[in-house]
Design an enzyme around this catalytic site. Sequence first.
Site, PDB file in Angstrom:
ATOM      1  N   LYS A 174       0.868  -1.189   0.000  1.00 12.73           N
ATOM      2  CA  LYS A 174       0.000   0.000   0.000  1.00 12.73           C
ATOM      3  C   LYS A 174       0.894   1.225   0.000  1.00 12.73           C
ATOM      4  O   LYS A 174       2.007   1.192   0.523  1.00 12.73           O
ATOM      5  CB  LYS A 174      -0.888   0.030   1.251  1.00 12.73           C
ATOM      6  N   THR A 191     -15.039  -4.821  -8.171  1.00 12.42           N
ATOM      7  CA  THR A 191     -15.242  -4.900  -6.718  1.00 12.42           C
ATOM      8  C   THR A 191     -16.732  -5.075  -6.398  1.00 12.42           C
ATOM      9  O   THR A 191     -17.109  -5.914  -5.571  1.00 12.42           O
ATOM     10  CB  THR A 191     -14.646  -3.668  -6.010  1.00 12.42           C
TER      11      THR A 191
END
Length: 417
Positions: free
Chosen positions: A107, A191
Amino acid sequence: MSEKTMNVFEIVQEQIRQGCETLGAEEAVYEILKQPKRFLQVNIPVRMDDGSVKVFDGYRSQHTDVLGPAKGGLRFHPIVDADEVKALSMWMTFKCAVVGLPYGGGKGAVCCNPKEMSPGEIERLARGFIRAVGNFIGPEVDIPAPDVYTNPQIMAWMVDEYSVLQQRNSFGVMTGKPLNIGGSLGRNTATGRGCVYTVREAAERIGLDLNNSTTVLQGFGNVGSFAGQFMQEEGSTLIAVREIDGAAYNPDGLDVNKLMEYRAEHGTVKGFPGSKDLSNDELMNLPCDILIPAALENQLTSRNAGGVKAKIVAEAANGPTTPEADRILHDKGILVIPDILSSAGGVTVSYFEWVQNLQHFYWTEQEVDERLERIIVDAFDSIYSMSKEHKVSMRNAAYLVAIDRVAQAMKARGWLG
Ligand code: NAD
């Protein structure tokens, strides 16, 4: 530690500790996983449009590379810190492991407010970030993707800058790119689609007929709007949607496609014809069968979790439920599909994008959707079975499956005793 003072880094460490304990994993598994393997902090000087130079803080965290390169989003946001980036990279490890992707968690973030920057300033910042982390990332090392306030255009500038540094094209270094430079079909709906596959599986397990069901959504952005559309296609009636500035509630049902058009025109769902407004807590506590939080972290808390009436909560957002709220929902017998499973569709199709880039061979949207469905349904199956076998929640089961996969890889590589 109270719900308010526990930071996300401590929350994820606690989740790992509990998972290791339940699995009876050796101490070294927790010691290796309790923090990122590598963490880089950089500063990025950017020439602003007025001629001044502003210096931005940037971060990239690589949690573990035991299963493969680090993978995870890169956000541009005014409020980010090192602990949050580390925690998000750790969640990505488990999200990838749950669906069996050959990745570790990554990340990144740049502390900035893109809403107050010109496109030129954002481009220079994006390119500056890549120059600062260029030696730290790569298609076989760490593959960033869009996240909050970053988008395919920013990914394109970053791919371009990385390719300049490498002196050759390297499309596989980022995912979530525009289609004309190696993006994948089906990435923007992935998603929402993945979330609805998990809801469909969960409904089947508890004997809920989606054709006679109602759905409530928090968030109507990329994830929420497609989740709403696919729930409607599955036969569920969407009765309420809330965004940051208001809600659209109609107990007789909202037409998702019309609501998407209304939102595109007005920038909000509030005021949709035939609907009324609701507060966030009212929305969370509406009588319904399926509740999908698809907005932000920490939305289901000890304050509103007791009033949730849904039979299924599908976490399309990352971290929408606090640990205290999670316990309350579990005690009420609500089936919570954890974020690391319910929101894993995006990273799964990012993986497909990377595979297509490495092979220079591109798939149809139907191929992408079919492969996504197979991966999500298989992952749901193994987590549901694990939850029954160990008599634990789906969240704990997901962590057990994920930590076990990571630990087995460590063992195979000779990292453990
Ligand atoms: P987005 O920016 O497109 O949409 C966010 C939505 O949340 C908007 O509708 C906004 O109005 C709403 N929102 C924000 N604050 C709110 C509040 N206080 N109350 C109610 N609604 C609020 O973002 P997105 O890409 O749809 O992401 C949503 C969530 O899903 C995030 O947690 C993100 O990390 C997670 N997620 C996204 C992806 C992806 O592929 N985009 C993948 C996995 C997880």
